[in-house]
Write an enzyme that holds these catalytic residues in place. Structure first.
Site, PDB file in Angstrom:
ATOM      1  N   HIS A 144       0.827  -1.222   0.000  1.00  0.00           N
ATOM      2  CA  HIS A 144       0.000   0.000   0.000  1.00  0.00           C
ATOM      3  C   HIS A 144       0.861   1.272   0.000  1.00  0.00           C
ATOM      4  O   HIS A 144       0.307   2.381  -0.078  1.00  0.00           O
ATOM      5  CB  HIS A 144      -0.924   0.025   1.217  1.00  0.00           C
ATOM      6  CG  HIS A 144      -1.971  -1.049   1.190  1.00  0.00           C
ATOM      7  ND1 HIS A 144      -2.873  -1.177   0.151  1.00  0.00           N
ATOM      8  CD2 HIS A 144      -2.254  -2.056   2.061  1.00  0.00           C
ATOM      9  CE1 HIS A 144      -3.675  -2.215   0.384  1.00  0.00           C
ATOM     10  NE2 HIS A 144      -3.319  -2.760   1.532  1.00  0.00           N
ATOM     11  N   ASP A 173      -3.277 -10.424  -2.731  1.00  0.00           N
ATOM     12  CA  ASP A 173      -3.786  -9.978  -1.429  1.00  0.00           C
ATOM     13  C   ASP A 173      -5.278  -9.649  -1.553  1.00  0.00           C
ATOM     14  O   ASP A 173      -5.752  -9.273  -2.625  1.00  0.00           O
ATOM     15  CB  ASP A 173      -3.012  -8.728  -1.002  1.00  0.00           C
ATOM     16  CG  ASP A 173      -3.191  -8.388   0.463  1.00  0.00           C
ATOM     17  OD1 ASP A 173      -2.294  -8.718   1.256  1.00  0.00           O
ATOM     18  OD2 ASP A 173      -4.227  -7.781   0.804  1.00  0.00           O
ATOM     19  N   HIS A 194      -6.641  -7.123  -0.320  1.00  0.00           N
ATOM     20  CA  HIS A 194      -6.724  -5.672  -0.498  1.00  0.00           C
ATOM     21  C   HIS A 194      -5.989  -5.276  -1.770  1.00  0.00           C
ATOM     22  O   HIS A 194      -4.878  -5.756  -2.030  1.00  0.00           O
ATOM     23  CB  HIS A 194      -6.094  -4.949   0.698  1.00  0.00           C
ATOM     24  CG  HIS A 194      -6.671  -5.341   2.021  1.00  0.00           C
ATOM     25  ND1 HIS A 194      -6.265  -6.475   2.694  1.00  0.00           N
ATOM     26  CD2 HIS A 194      -7.617  -4.762   2.789  1.00  0.00           C
ATOM     27  CE1 HIS A 194      -6.942  -6.573   3.826  1.00  0.00           C
ATOM     28  NE2 HIS A 194      -7.771  -5.547   3.912  1.00  0.00           N
ATOM     29  N   ASP A 240      -4.751 -12.825   2.898  1.00  0.00           N
ATOM     30  CA  ASP A 240      -6.014 -12.518   3.568  1.00  0.00           C
ATOM     31  C   ASP A 240      -7.239 -12.783   2.703  1.00  0.00           C
ATOM     32  O   ASP A 240      -8.349 -12.413   3.060  1.00  0.00           O
ATOM     33  CB  ASP A 240      -6.029 -11.072   4.087  1.00  0.00           C
ATOM     34  CG  ASP A 240      -5.318 -10.114   3.170  1.00  0.00           C
ATOM     35  OD1 ASP A 240      -5.037 -10.492   2.014  1.00  0.00           O
ATOM     36  OD2 ASP A 240      -5.036  -8.976   3.588  1.00  0.00           O
TER      37      ASP A 240
END
Length: 451
Positions: A109, A148, A150, A237
């Site tokens: 990120h 991921d 996200h 995740d």
């Protein structure tokens, strides 16, 4: 015997956002127990490396850290990034066939400009690795596949205008999870159109759709791109027990994905089910990379057929894959001036929220539309953090492939920004010469680092 699989294990015992935060050292402690109990480190196919530090210049080559790199990183960040560089060197030098950096803190990120920590990330481990491989080893074409839950918005931001970097991210739909981005229309800038592909999957997506995306989009696009190096941004995740995500992937599917993609390097990102997911997924990925049978790796509470997807969800994923394949196949035929304009610069405004450090950033990006190279990038950024005075920066980034005209223009712009004294800090990132400069207005002082 075939070449080995390299592993680096760095749980960063001395770094955590807080003692009870999901991103803490326990994320890797159960994995450590699992792989030692299974005797994985004793397998002849495995070679363990010691972690190493990335240099501050390695970070500056990728990021504009405000005000300095030292103010945004700890030793743990430099070790996490440096461990990926160690494995990168070992792969390129032919010591190992592939590697897995099980390190933290994560990084995907972290964007080009870093005012603080967002999404638990301060600096981007994979992006630092990419720029290092290019500078140190002359590697040009690289693919990053982000698995991921996200969206890898930081990696996307850094390489959005890079025609030699293919970025594919499949993740939980951004309308239902941080960071709220990663949609199919985000396809890259004018010089790198369709080199960014996002697959926002509906919550509840399970292995069947996961494998459909891999088989019908990821693998054919990566094969067509012909990268010299493939990196898996290995977020875990998407697992069905993860407390932050809402997906239904299993450890076995992660292993199947690894076996099919055959990444040269996997770098750990997210994944917060520290007992019920991470030990199984990490073990499965290691075995898949090493070419060892992983069929017995299964979560204790899972049975085949546990998660059934609705025909509607499967159809939605199929249509999205079809749309993205169309974008990829037509990337060289689209009317770019119609999409991006035909002025001297392509410009866009971004609002970026740092959820970990509560910083609000307003950023204005300009990209030189050059017929001979990807063009330099100008960033104007203003960040506010609570009651503190806002910080304004001006940054210029020259890509590796820049032509002489763009290099000259970019340096003129940097010098002009210093003289105008409108921003607190002015930065230059020249990747053609591996030179990074930063100027602080209040001190009237400039710092220069060279690789």
């Amino acid at each position: 015997m075939d070449k080995k699989t390299g592993l680096i294990f760095f749980p960063a015992f001395d770094w955590a956002i807080s003692p009870t935060h999901p991103e803490r050292e326990e994320r890797l402690l159960y994995t450590r127990d699992q792989i030692f109990e299974e005797g994985v480190m004793d397998l002849p196919q495995i070679h363990e490396y010691a972690p190493r530090l990335a240099s501050l210049h390695d970070v500056s080559r990728t990021h504009f850290c405000v005000p300095r790199v030292q103010s945004q990183v700890t030793e743990a960040h430099l070790i996490a990034a440096g461990s990926t560089l160690q494995l990168g060197d070992s792969v390129v030098n032919g010591e190992i066939k592939n590697g897995f950096a099980m390190v933290r803190p994560p990084g995907h990120h972290a964007m080009r400009v870093v005012h603080g920590n967002r999404g638990f990330c301060s600096i981007n481990n994979e992006a630092i690795l990419v720029e290092y491989l290019r500078r140190r080893h002359g590697i040009r074409k690289i693919a990053i596949v982000d698995s991921d839950a996200h969206h890898g918005d930081g990696t996307q931001d850094i390489f959005y205008h890079d025609p030699d970097l293919l970025f594919i991210s499949f993740h939980q739909d951004g309308r239902t999870i941080f960071p709220g981005t990663g949609f199919t229309h985000e396809l890259g800038g004018p010089g790198a159109y369709a080199k960014t592909l996002n697959v926002p999957l509906p919550p509840g997506t399970a292995d069947e759709s996961f494998m459909y995306v891999v088989d019908n989009l990821v693998l054919p696009v990566v094969k067509d791109f012909q990268p010299e190096i493939i990196i898996n941004s290995a977020g875990q995740d998407n697992h069905y027990t993860d407390p932050l995500g809402s997906m239904r992937f299993t450890a076995r599917a992660y292993a199947d994905f690894t076996k099919k993609l055959q990444p040269h390097l996997a770098v750990l990102e997210g994944g917060y089910a520290i007992e019920t997911a991470l030990p199984y997924i990490n073990l499965a990925i290691i075995l898949a990379l090493a070419g060892v049978d992983y069929s017995y790796v299964m979560e204790p509470d899972y049975w085949p057929g546990r998660f059934k997807e609705s025909p509607e969800r499967i159809g939605q994923v199929h249509r999205m894959v079809e749309q993205l394949l169309e974008s990829w196949s037509q990337k060289d035929k689209v009317d770019l001036p119609k999409i991006f304009g035909d002025g001297k610069y392509y410009q866009r405004k971004k609002f970026i929220y740092y959820d970990t450090d509560y910083i609000e950033e307003e950023q204005f990006e300009k990209v030189r539309m050059c017929p001979d190279c990807p063009g330099y990038i100008i960033l104007e950024s203003r960040a506010e953090r609570g009651y503190r005075s806002p910080v304004r920066i001006y940054a210029v980034s020259i890509p590796f492939q820049a032509c002489h005209a763009c290099q000259s223009e970019a340096y003129d712009i940097y010098e002009q920004a210093k003289k105008q004294k409108e921003c607190d800090y002015v930065y230059m990132q020249d990747k053609t010469t591996d030179t990074c400069m930063s100027y602080e207005k209040n001190k009237g002082q400039e710092w220069v680092t060279e690789g």
